[in-house]
Motif scaffolding. Structure first.
Motif, PDB file in Angstrom:
ATOM      1  N   SER A 230       0.845  -1.202   0.000  1.00 60.21           N
ATOM      2  CA  SER A 230       0.000   0.000   0.000  1.00 60.21           C
ATOM      3  C   SER A 230       0.879   1.249   0.000  1.00 60.21           C
ATOM      4  CB  SER A 230      -0.940  -0.001   1.209  1.00 60.21           C
ATOM      5  OG  SER A 230      -0.243   0.390   2.377  1.00 60.21           O
ATOM      6  N   VAL A 231       0.248   2.374  -0.287  1.00 63.12           N
ATOM      7  CA  VAL A 231       0.955   3.648  -0.337  1.00 63.12           C
ATOM      8  C   VAL A 231       0.347   4.597   0.700  1.00 63.12           C
ATOM      9  CG1 VAL A 231       1.531   5.646  -1.771  1.00 63.12           C
ATOM     10  CG2 VAL A 231       1.434   3.358  -2.796  1.00 63.12           C
ATOM     11  N   ALA A 232       1.188   5.056   1.609  1.00 65.04           N
ATOM     12  CA  ALA A 232       0.761   6.053   2.585  1.00 65.04           C
ATOM     13  C   ALA A 232       1.403   7.375   2.219  1.00 65.04           C
ATOM     14  CB  ALA A 232       1.184   5.637   3.996  1.00 65.04           C
ATOM     15  N   CYS A 233       0.609   8.412   2.074  1.00 61.46           N
ATOM     16  CA  CYS A 233       1.150   9.739   1.801  1.00 61.46           C
ATOM     17  C   CYS A 233       1.041  10.578   3.063  1.00 61.46           C
ATOM     18  CB  CYS A 233       0.393  10.408   0.657  1.00 61.46           C
ATOM     19  SG  CYS A 233       0.690   9.587  -0.926  1.00 61.46           S
ATOM     20  N   ILE A 234       2.120  11.272   3.382  1.00 58.65           N
ATOM     21  CA  ILE A 234       2.152  12.128   4.560  1.00 58.65           C
ATOM     22  C   ILE A 234       2.298  13.567   4.104  1.00 58.65           C
ATOM     23  CG2 ILE A 234       3.346  12.671   6.717  1.00 58.65           C
ATOM     24  CD1 ILE A 234       4.381   9.818   6.820  1.00 58.65           C
ATOM     25  N   ILE A 235       1.396  14.412   4.576  1.00 60.57           N
ATOM     26  CA  ILE A 235       1.468  15.842   4.275  1.00 60.57           C
ATOM     27  C   ILE A 235       1.524  16.603   5.599  1.00 60.57           C
ATOM     28  CG2 ILE A 235       0.269  15.683   2.043  1.00 60.57           C
ATOM     29  CD1 ILE A 235      -2.304  16.567   3.491  1.00 60.57           C
ATOM     30  N   GLY A 236       1.900  17.855   5.511  1.00 66.52           N
ATOM     31  CA  GLY A 236       1.919  18.672   6.721  1.00 66.52           C
ATOM     32  C   GLY A 236       2.892  19.820   6.561  1.00 66.52           C
ATOM     33  N   PRO A 237       2.727  20.849   7.393  1.00 71.31           N
ATOM     34  CA  PRO A 237       3.586  22.023   7.275  1.00 71.31           C
ATOM     35  C   PRO A 237       5.048  21.702   7.544  1.00 71.31           C
ATOM     36  CG  PRO A 237       1.840  22.380   8.917  1.00 71.31           C
ATOM     37  CD  PRO A 237       1.756  20.967   8.480  1.00 71.31           C
ATOM     38  N   SER A 238       5.917  22.555   7.082  1.00 68.63           N
ATOM     39  CA  SER A 238       7.346  22.435   7.344  1.00 68.63           C
ATOM     40  C   SER A 238       7.585  22.447   8.852  1.00 68.63           C
ATOM     41  CB  SER A 238       8.031  23.629   6.679  1.00 68.63           C
ATOM     42  OG  SER A 238       9.395  23.543   6.864  1.00 68.63           O
ATOM     43  N   GLY A 239       8.466  21.546   9.314  1.00 68.92           N
ATOM     44  CA  GLY A 239       8.789  21.499  10.735  1.00 68.92           C
ATOM     45  C   GLY A 239       7.864  20.626  11.558  1.00 68.92           C
TER      46      GLY A 239
ATOM     47  N   ARG B   3      -7.259  22.382  11.339  1.00 73.02           N
ATOM     48  CA  ARG B   3      -5.858  22.497  10.908  1.00 73.02           C
ATOM     49  C   ARG B   3      -5.665  21.857   9.549  1.00 73.02           C
ATOM     50  NH1 ARG B   3      -3.467  20.268  16.397  1.00 73.02           N
ATOM     51  NH2 ARG B   3      -1.342  20.401  15.613  1.00 73.02           N
ATOM     52  N   THR B   4      -6.320  20.726   9.307  1.00 76.84           N
ATOM     53  CA  THR B   4      -6.220  20.084   7.989  1.00 76.84           C
ATOM     54  C   THR B   4      -6.863  20.981   6.938  1.00 76.84           C
ATOM     55  OG1 THR B   4      -6.612  18.035   9.204  1.00 76.84           O
ATOM     56  CG2 THR B   4      -6.493  17.880   6.814  1.00 76.84           C
ATOM     57  N   GLN B   5      -8.021  21.530   7.271  1.00 76.21           N
ATOM     58  CA  GLN B   5      -8.727  22.405   6.326  1.00 76.21           C
ATOM     59  C   GLN B   5      -7.839  23.570   5.922  1.00 76.21           C
ATOM     60  OE1 GLN B   5     -12.246  23.489   8.518  1.00 76.21           O
ATOM     61  NE2 GLN B   5     -13.108  21.426   8.374  1.00 76.21           N
ATOM     62  N   GLU B   6      -7.211  24.170   6.944  1.00 81.02           N
ATOM     63  CA  GLU B   6      -6.389  25.348   6.688  1.00 81.02           C
ATOM     64  C   GLU B   6      -5.183  24.983   5.831  1.00 81.02           C
ATOM     65  OE1 GLU B   6      -3.387  28.397   7.466  1.00 81.02           O
ATOM     66  OE2 GLU B   6      -3.271  26.430   8.408  1.00 81.02           O
ATOM     67  N   PHE B   7      -4.544  23.833   6.151  1.00 77.41           N
ATOM     68  CA  PHE B   7      -3.367  23.411   5.376  1.00 77.41           C
ATOM     69  C   PHE B   7      -3.753  23.112   3.926  1.00 77.41           C
ATOM     70  CE2 PHE B   7      -0.563  20.133   3.652  1.00 77.41           C
ATOM     71  CZ  PHE B   7       0.662  20.770   3.769  1.00 77.41           C
ATOM     72  N   LEU B   8      -4.819  22.346   3.755  1.00 77.00           N
ATOM     73  CA  LEU B   8      -5.223  21.968   2.396  1.00 77.00           C
ATOM     74  C   LEU B   8      -5.625  23.193   1.581  1.00 77.00           C
ATOM     75  CD1 LEU B   8      -7.187  18.629   2.992  1.00 77.00           C
ATOM     76  CD2 LEU B   8      -5.014  18.924   1.772  1.00 77.00           C
ATOM     77  N   SER B   9      -6.243  24.154   2.236  1.00 75.50           N
ATOM     78  CA  SER B   9      -6.670  25.350   1.492  1.00 75.50           C
ATOM     79  C   SER B   9      -5.449  26.114   0.976  1.00 75.50           C
ATOM     80  CB  SER B   9      -7.541  26.243   2.372  1.00 75.50           C
ATOM     81  OG  SER B   9      -6.736  26.898   3.338  1.00 75.50           O
ATOM     82  N   ARG B  10      -4.308  25.936   1.652  1.00 75.02           N
ATOM     83  CA  ARG B  10      -3.102  26.624   1.196  1.00 75.02           C
ATOM     84  C   ARG B  10      -2.390  25.882   0.084  1.00 75.02           C
ATOM     85  NH1 ARG B  10       0.791  26.944   5.077  1.00 75.02           N
ATOM     86  NH2 ARG B  10      -0.438  26.033   6.773  1.00 75.02           N
ATOM     87  N   VAL B  11      -2.470  24.532   0.074  1.00 71.39           N
ATOM     88  CA  VAL B  11      -1.702  23.789  -0.945  1.00 71.39           C
ATOM     89  C   VAL B  11      -2.539  23.400  -2.159  1.00 71.39           C
ATOM     90  CG1 VAL B  11      -0.016  22.890   0.705  1.00 71.39           C
ATOM     91  CG2 VAL B  11      -2.045  21.533   0.191  1.00 71.39           C
ATOM     92  N   LEU B  12      -3.857  23.433  -2.045  1.00 69.10           N
ATOM     93  CA  LEU B  12      -4.677  23.004  -3.189  1.00 69.10           C
ATOM     94  C   LEU B  12      -4.805  24.128  -4.224  1.00 69.10           C
ATOM     95  CD1 LEU B  12      -7.500  20.873  -1.557  1.00 69.10           C
ATOM     96  CD2 LEU B  12      -5.747  20.101  -3.162  1.00 69.10           C
TER      97      LEU B  12
END
Ligand code: ADP
Ligand code: MG
Length: 250
Positions: A28-37, A241-250
């Motif tokens: 399987s493939v797990a993708c990890i996203i998240g802010p720097s640091g 926090r996920t909403q805010e992050f995704l809104s910045r990268v999408l």
């Protein structure tokens, strides 16, 4: 294939991983996203034994990477054992990390000869097959500086594959590439996923995560904030926090 429960890691007083739980099933493939640091690279480095965990249970294919002994002692392994276990885990870095004084072919045969004891001939045959597989059949004798960033990263992926890893870790593999070269690397990764490779991919490529990922993990400040199937999580993130992050990268 990768099993983490309560994994903790600090650098001095800085708590970087604060109790990470993750399951990555075989193939399987797990993708990890998240802010720097947020601790994404540190977590990959713990999986690959490049960092020692300070607590929790971390297993790769049922083999133990580290745990909390509760008597204050850290887990230690003999160098030879560590070397063998590390050989089962491939890692691809943002900055390619090829040996600059070696050709593409030499980059691929070095570790199989030194660590796995393959003959030069066996290692070379295998290297040619792998270079074909990543679309670089004609580049065996090129040095890294004679290759584009996308080609270098594909050599790095082939080099990782040359060790027959049980799992491949990718740390922002396309972040250092010019935009027009991102696609060729993602395509190689997509093919690998389809061939059944177990992969943990730290990436900002949300499109890749949505299409190729079996699960998406959002990390922030050393914790897993949210996880789910990529499509659902991207379309309908639950945590602010996920909403805010995704809104910045999408
Ligand atoms: P990410 O990959 O999500 O950007 P990292 O895992 O690289 O995050 O870093 C998480 C935190 O750990 C950052 O604050 C970083 O400065 C710190 N850090 C990472 N490696 C070390 C180290 N070897 N020594 C001290 N601090 C580190
Ligand atoms: Mg990182």
């Amino acid at each position: 294939m990768v099993f983490a429960r309560g994994v903790r890691k600090s650098f001095g007083t800085l708590e970087v991983l604060k109790s990470i739980d993750i399951d990555v099933p075989k193939a399987s493939v797990a993708c990890i996203i998240g802010p720097s640091g947020s601790g994404k690279s540190t977590f990959l480095r713990c999986i690959n034994h490049l960092e020692e965990v300070n607590g929790g249970v971390l297993l790769v294919d049922g083999e133990f990477v580290g745990y909390d002994l509760r008597d204050g002692k850290l887990y230690e392994v003999k160098d030879s054992l560590l070397c063998r276990r590390r050989a089962d885990i491939g890692m691809v870095f943002q900055s390619f990390n090829l040996f600059s004084h070696m050709t593409a072919l030499e980059n691929l045969i070095e570790a199989p000869m030194m660590v796995k004891g393959l003959s030069r001939r066996e290692a070379t045959e295998k290297a040619h097959v792998l270079l074909e597989r990543v679309g670089l059949g004609g580049k065996a004798d090129n040095y890294p500086r004679q290759l584009s960033g996308g080609q270098q990263q594909r050599v790095a992926i082939a080099r990782a594959l040359a060790m027959n890893p049980k799992v491949l870790l990718f740390d922002e593999p396309t972040s250092a590439l010019d935009p027009e070269l991102v696609g060729e690397v993602l395509q190689v990764m997509r093919d690998l996923a389809e061939s059944g490779m177990t992969m943990v991919v730290v990436t900002h490529e949300i499109g890749f995560a949505r299409e190729v990922g079996d699960q998406l993990i959002f990390m922030d400040q050393g914790v897993v904030v949210e996880r789910g199937t990529p499509r659902e999580m991207i379309a309908n993130p639950q945590s602010p926090r996920t909403q805010e992050f995704l809104s910045r990268v999408l």
